[in-house]
Design a protein around this motif. Structure first.
Motif, PDB file in Angstrom:
ATOM      1  N   ALA A   1     -30.634  54.840 -40.690  1.00 19.34           N
ATOM      2  CA  ALA A   1     -29.673  53.986 -41.290  1.00 19.34           C
ATOM      3  C   ALA A   1     -29.803  52.794 -40.444  1.00 19.34           C
ATOM      4  O   ALA A   1     -29.710  53.081 -39.186  1.00 19.34           O
ATOM      5  CB  ALA A   1     -28.608  54.492 -42.091  1.00 19.34           C
ATOM      6  N   PRO A   2     -29.478  51.601 -41.048  1.00 21.81           N
ATOM      7  CA  PRO A   2     -29.214  50.373 -40.015  1.00 21.81           C
ATOM      8  C   PRO A   2     -27.956  50.585 -39.010  1.00 21.81           C
ATOM      9  O   PRO A   2     -28.079  50.105 -37.995  1.00 21.81           O
ATOM     10  CB  PRO A   2     -28.672  49.223 -41.046  1.00 21.81           C
ATOM     11  CG  PRO A   2     -29.271  49.739 -42.435  1.00 21.81           C
ATOM     12  CD  PRO A   2     -29.181  51.241 -42.516  1.00 21.81           C
ATOM     13  N   ASN A   3     -27.087  51.515 -39.466  1.00 22.90           N
ATOM     14  CA  ASN A   3     -25.742  51.820 -38.708  1.00 22.90           C
ATOM     15  C   ASN A   3     -25.707  53.237 -38.430  1.00 22.90           C
ATOM     16  O   ASN A   3     -25.686  53.813 -39.501  1.00 22.90           O
ATOM     17  CB  ASN A   3     -24.522  51.306 -38.964  1.00 22.90           C
ATOM     18  CG  ASN A   3     -24.512  49.754 -38.792  1.00 22.90           C
ATOM     19  OD1 ASN A   3     -24.382  49.007 -37.629  1.00 22.90           O
ATOM     20  ND2 ASN A   3     -24.749  49.003 -39.924  1.00 22.90           N
ATOM     21  N   ILE A   4     -25.734  53.819 -37.315  1.00 23.61           N
ATOM     22  CA  ILE A   4     -25.619  55.486 -37.168  1.00 23.61           C
ATOM     23  C   ILE A   4     -24.402  55.643 -36.290  1.00 23.61           C
ATOM     24  O   ILE A   4     -24.038  55.184 -35.526  1.00 23.61           O
ATOM     25  CB  ILE A   4     -27.069  55.914 -36.545  1.00 23.61           C
ATOM     26  CG1 ILE A   4     -27.245  55.274 -35.384  1.00 23.61           C
ATOM     27  CG2 ILE A   4     -28.059  55.730 -37.534  1.00 23.61           C
ATOM     28  CD1 ILE A   4     -28.551  56.167 -34.511  1.00 23.61           C
ATOM     29  N   HIS A   5     -23.983  57.031 -36.568  1.00 21.82           N
ATOM     30  CA  HIS A   5     -23.072  57.580 -35.841  1.00 21.82           C
ATOM     31  C   HIS A   5     -23.829  58.998 -35.072  1.00 21.82           C
ATOM     32  O   HIS A   5     -24.486  59.544 -35.796  1.00 21.82           O
ATOM     33  CB  HIS A   5     -21.953  58.268 -36.677  1.00 21.82           C
ATOM     34  CG  HIS A   5     -20.825  59.040 -35.650  1.00 21.82           C
ATOM     35  ND1 HIS A   5     -20.187  60.048 -36.116  1.00 21.82           N
ATOM     36  CD2 HIS A   5     -20.684  58.972 -34.145  1.00 21.82           C
ATOM     37  CE1 HIS A   5     -19.383  60.615 -35.073  1.00 21.82           C
ATOM     38  NE2 HIS A   5     -19.657  59.941 -34.168  1.00 21.82           N
ATOM     39  N   ALA A   6     -23.905  58.512 -33.582  1.00 23.78           N
ATOM     40  CA  ALA A   6     -25.106  59.444 -32.981  1.00 23.78           C
ATOM     41  C   ALA A   6     -24.341  60.287 -32.043  1.00 23.78           C
ATOM     42  O   ALA A   6     -23.336  59.915 -31.239  1.00 23.78           O
ATOM     43  CB  ALA A   6     -25.822  58.892 -32.604  1.00 23.78           C
ATOM     44  N   ALA A   7     -24.739  61.648 -31.781  1.00 23.08           N
ATOM     45  CA  ALA A   7     -24.275  62.555 -30.766  1.00 23.08           C
ATOM     46  C   ALA A   7     -25.639  62.389 -29.819  1.00 23.08           C
ATOM     47  O   ALA A   7     -26.660  62.797 -30.112  1.00 23.08           O
ATOM     48  CB  ALA A   7     -24.115  63.878 -31.068  1.00 23.08           C
ATOM     49  N   PHE A   8     -25.324  62.258 -28.540  1.00 24.74           N
ATOM     50  CA  PHE A   8     -26.582  62.153 -27.545  1.00 24.74           C
ATOM     51  C   PHE A   8     -26.155  62.606 -26.022  1.00 24.74           C
ATOM     52  O   PHE A   8     -24.885  62.649 -25.825  1.00 24.74           O
ATOM     53  CB  PHE A   8     -26.889  60.525 -27.475  1.00 24.74           C
ATOM     54  CG  PHE A   8     -25.638  59.708 -26.947  1.00 24.74           C
ATOM     55  CD1 PHE A   8     -25.590  59.288 -25.809  1.00 24.74           C
ATOM     56  CD2 PHE A   8     -24.778  59.296 -27.890  1.00 24.74           C
ATOM     57  CE1 PHE A   8     -24.598  58.553 -25.352  1.00 24.74           C
ATOM     58  CE2 PHE A   8     -23.838  58.369 -27.484  1.00 24.74           C
ATOM     59  CZ  PHE A   8     -23.513  58.171 -26.170  1.00 24.74           C
ATOM     60  N   ARG A   9     -27.179  62.659 -25.396  1.00 27.48           N
ATOM     61  CA  ARG A   9     -27.172  63.017 -23.999  1.00 27.48           C
ATOM     62  C   ARG A   9     -27.705  61.603 -23.186  1.00 27.48           C
ATOM     63  O   ARG A   9     -28.494  61.003 -23.572  1.00 27.48           O
ATOM     64  CB  ARG A   9     -27.982  64.265 -23.396  1.00 27.48           C
ATOM     65  CG  ARG A   9     -27.534  65.609 -23.854  1.00 27.48           C
ATOM     66  CD  ARG A   9     -28.177  66.848 -23.514  1.00 27.48           C
ATOM     67  NE  ARG A   9     -29.307  66.819 -23.998  1.00 27.48           N
ATOM     68  CZ  ARG A   9     -30.485  66.668 -23.526  1.00 27.48           C
ATOM     69  NH1 ARG A   9     -30.684  66.323 -22.334  1.00 27.48           N
ATOM     70  NH2 ARG A   9     -31.757  66.795 -24.166  1.00 27.48           N
ATOM     71  N   LEU A  10     -27.053  61.218 -22.257  1.00 29.25           N
ATOM     72  CA  LEU A  10     -27.431  60.074 -21.411  1.00 29.25           C
ATOM     73  C   LEU A  10     -28.500  60.582 -20.386  1.00 29.25           C
ATOM     74  O   LEU A  10     -28.298  61.620 -19.473  1.00 29.25           O
ATOM     75  CB  LEU A  10     -26.154  59.643 -20.638  1.00 29.25           C
ATOM     76  CG  LEU A  10     -26.686  58.291 -19.876  1.00 29.25           C
ATOM     77  CD1 LEU A  10     -27.072  57.127 -20.755  1.00 29.25           C
ATOM     78  CD2 LEU A  10     -25.446  57.705 -19.083  1.00 29.25           C
ATOM     79  N   ALA A  11     -29.772  60.114 -20.592  1.00 30.45           N
ATOM     80  CA  ALA A  11     -30.749  60.866 -19.636  1.00 30.45           C
ATOM     81  C   ALA A  11     -31.520  59.887 -18.699  1.00 30.45           C
ATOM     82  O   ALA A  11     -31.437  58.560 -19.262  1.00 30.45           O
ATOM     83  CB  ALA A  11     -31.703  61.620 -20.476  1.00 30.45           C
TER      84      ALA A  11
END
Length: 563
Positions: free
Chosen positions: A533-543
């Motif tokens: 979607a245009p705006n997202i809530h994301a869970a992520f790792r910084l790599a």
């Protein structure tokens, strides 16, 4: 459905860690994983638990020292995964350094099954052993140990798996999970148990004066092997295991590795000077495991015990080829599994049971893991074995102890499961093909009775938001250098972003450009082709992402949803 939940980080623990000199971001991450003081982050060898507390290890040391003094022939019976291969390599290298006459045997998994069976003992007798040493197996080998005794062969069991109701009558058992063992770390991998056994043996030989007038073997040189097996077996990284992994990584980064480890890094195209636990779990480990899955794990063991760099490189290339073949087989199996699931609603089940006659026995464990990840259900995948049997490999989710679930199935239907064993999160079993429908029904009923319905919703724990000023290469490198793994999860952050651009790579990976404040950040989610979607809530790792010699940061998305 996935729920993103922030891990609580106790403020007092965060403050203590910062005051002790820990980077504020790491202090927050560590406190959320239960770390109370800097002592728990001391990864020096002096902090390693002493071998003496491991039940049976001193008896094993005396038996093996006697065998070395007598010139007795020893044979290590290895398991066919990365943990078993590294444990065997640790045993071979250490025992030969101690002057032992030692060889090894790693049976073909498809012909001989798992553990020290009577058939494997018969196979081993061709090597004329006086002592059999199991690594990463044997705790359930009641009949095999009895067969060895009938042949007059002594047995030393080194294992870490959970014991059954009956222990084998071995000469010695070394296993932190055996009854009566108060070793504080129950999470040792098979390679960790073997390393501890070799530490105790060296101490016993030292007391006997075996090293008088000559250099004592330095077992720290084997810690790269210990680290690889520990990470690849996905055991909990408690403090003791983190020490073993940290010490192994230190040797890799300093280019003080076994030739086979160096060759595996080369085959995987990874930079050993920046080695991480991720490299071991997702680059080196799978290449070794491919030998046990598709061919013969002796190929992997030979890679780890040779001192000839050229030979190690050649074997590592063979292992890389096998791993590519394994991935192609796995992709086909996964496609077939997904097609088979089209006719049911996985969300209406507490478990998933899969079977195709043509599936490869060596790859069903990976398949079960992939399906488990996709649907968040305990999953068992079966492939056809011999004599009307099918062999299953299962993967579980938090909230269900898979081995205990299979044990309960056997109590409800004693004739159903022919053989089984494993851990909380992974297990293997054998049933008759004609019994598959009955197994599927009983297993589903058992899982429904054991699991909390809330555990069937995937919960993704995160370390909260990452400050805008920390979206940089320095932070990514800081996190990359630390020790992460099972039970000590790598940092995952979550936040909302504006999607500025997105495209699909290779028909299956979603590549995005995200905006956070005034900062634009590259991101990718593997094996996910649905648009964002245009705006997202994301869970992520910084790599760290390196391309054409230029390093930058990239967000590795674990999950996202419309914000």
């Amino acid at each position: 459905m996935t729920r993103i939940l922030p891990r609580p980080a106790p403020a007092r623990a965060v403050t203590r860690l910062i005051e002790a000199g820990t980077h504020p971001l790491l202090a927050r991450i560590y406190a959320a994983r239960g770390i109370q003081s800097r002592d728990e982050l001391d990864y020096s060898l002096k902090s390693l638990l002493p071998p003496a507390r491991l039940k049976g290890v001193d008896d094993a040391a005396r038996l093996l020292a006697d065998a070395i003094e007598a010139g007795a022939r020893m044979v290590i019976v290895a398991d066919y995964d990365c943990d078993g291969a590294t444990a065997c390599a640790v045993g071979i290298r250490a025992l030969r350094a101690f002057g032992a006459d030692v060889g090894y045997l790693v049976p073909n998994r498809f012909e001989y099954g798992y553990g020290l069976t009577p058939a494997i003992v018969e196979l081993a007798t061709g090597l004329e052993p006086e002592v059999l040493i199991t690594v990463d197996n044997g705790i359930a080998s009641v009949e095999g140990v009895a067969a060895a005794r009938d042949h007059g062969i002594a047995t030393v069991i080194t294992d870490h798996h959970l014991p059954g109701d009956e222990l084998p009558e071995a000469d010695v058992i070394v296993n932190p999970n055996q009854p009566g063992c108060d070793f504080p770390s129950k999470a040792l991998a098979g390679v960790g148990v073997m390393f501890y056994t070799m530490l105790a043996l060296r101490a016993e030989l030292r007391e006997r004066g075996a090293f008088a007038g000559k250099a004592e073997p330095n077992l720290a040189e084997l810690l790269d092997l210990v680290a690889l097996g520990t990470v690849a077996d996905v055991v909990k990284l408690d403090h003791n295991n983190r020490i073993l992994v940290a010490q192994g990584l230190q040797r890799m980064r300093a280019d003080r590795m076994q030739p086979g480890i160096r060759a595996l890094f080369a085959a995987a195209g990874r930079d050993a000077t920046r080695a991480t636990s991720f490299d071991m779990g997702f680059a080196l480990g799978p290449r070794l495991n491919a030998a046990g899955r598709l061919a013969d794990m002796s190929l992997g063991i030979e890679c780890l015990i040779t001192d000839d760099m050229g030979r190690a490189l050649n074997i590592a290339q063979e292992l890389d080829k096998l791993n590519r073949e394994r991935r192609a087989i796995e992709a086909d199996m996964q496609q077939e599994a997904m097609a088979g699931l089209d006719s049911i609603d996985p969300g209406s089940h507490a478990s998933l049971t899969l079977f195709q006659p043509e599936w490869h026995q060596g790859v069903i464990g990976i398949l079960a893991g992939r399906i488990k990840e996709k649907f968040h259900r305990p999953t068992i995948a079966f492939a056809r074995g011999n004599d009307g049997e099918i062999k299953g490999s299962g993967r579980s989710i938090p909230g269900l102890h898979l081995r205990d679930a299979l044990d309960l199935v056997t109590k409800q239907a004693p004739d159903l499961i022919l053989r089984f064993g494993g851990h909380a999160m992974a297990a293997g079993l054998t049933i008759r093909e004609t019994d598959l429908p009955r197994f599927e029904a009983i297993f589903e009923s058992v899982v429904q009775g054991l699991i909390d319905p809330a555990d069937l919703t995937r919960r993704l724990e995160t370390d909260g938001a990452l400050e805008d000023s920390l979206y940089n290469l320095e932070t990514a490198r800081l996190l990359e250098r630390e020790i992460w793994g099972q039970g000590f999860a790598p940092p995952v952050f979550d936040d909302t972003f504006r999607v500025e651009n997105q495209r699909i790579l290779k028909d299956k990976h979603l590549k995005l450009q995200l905006k956070k404040g005034n900062t634009r950040i590259d991101a990718i989610q593997f094996n996910h082709a649905d648009p964002a979607a245009p705006n997202i809530h994301a869970a992520f790792r910084l790599a760290v992402n390196e391309y054409n010699g230029v390093a930058g940061i990239q967000l590795m998305l674990e999950h996202f949803e419309a914000a």
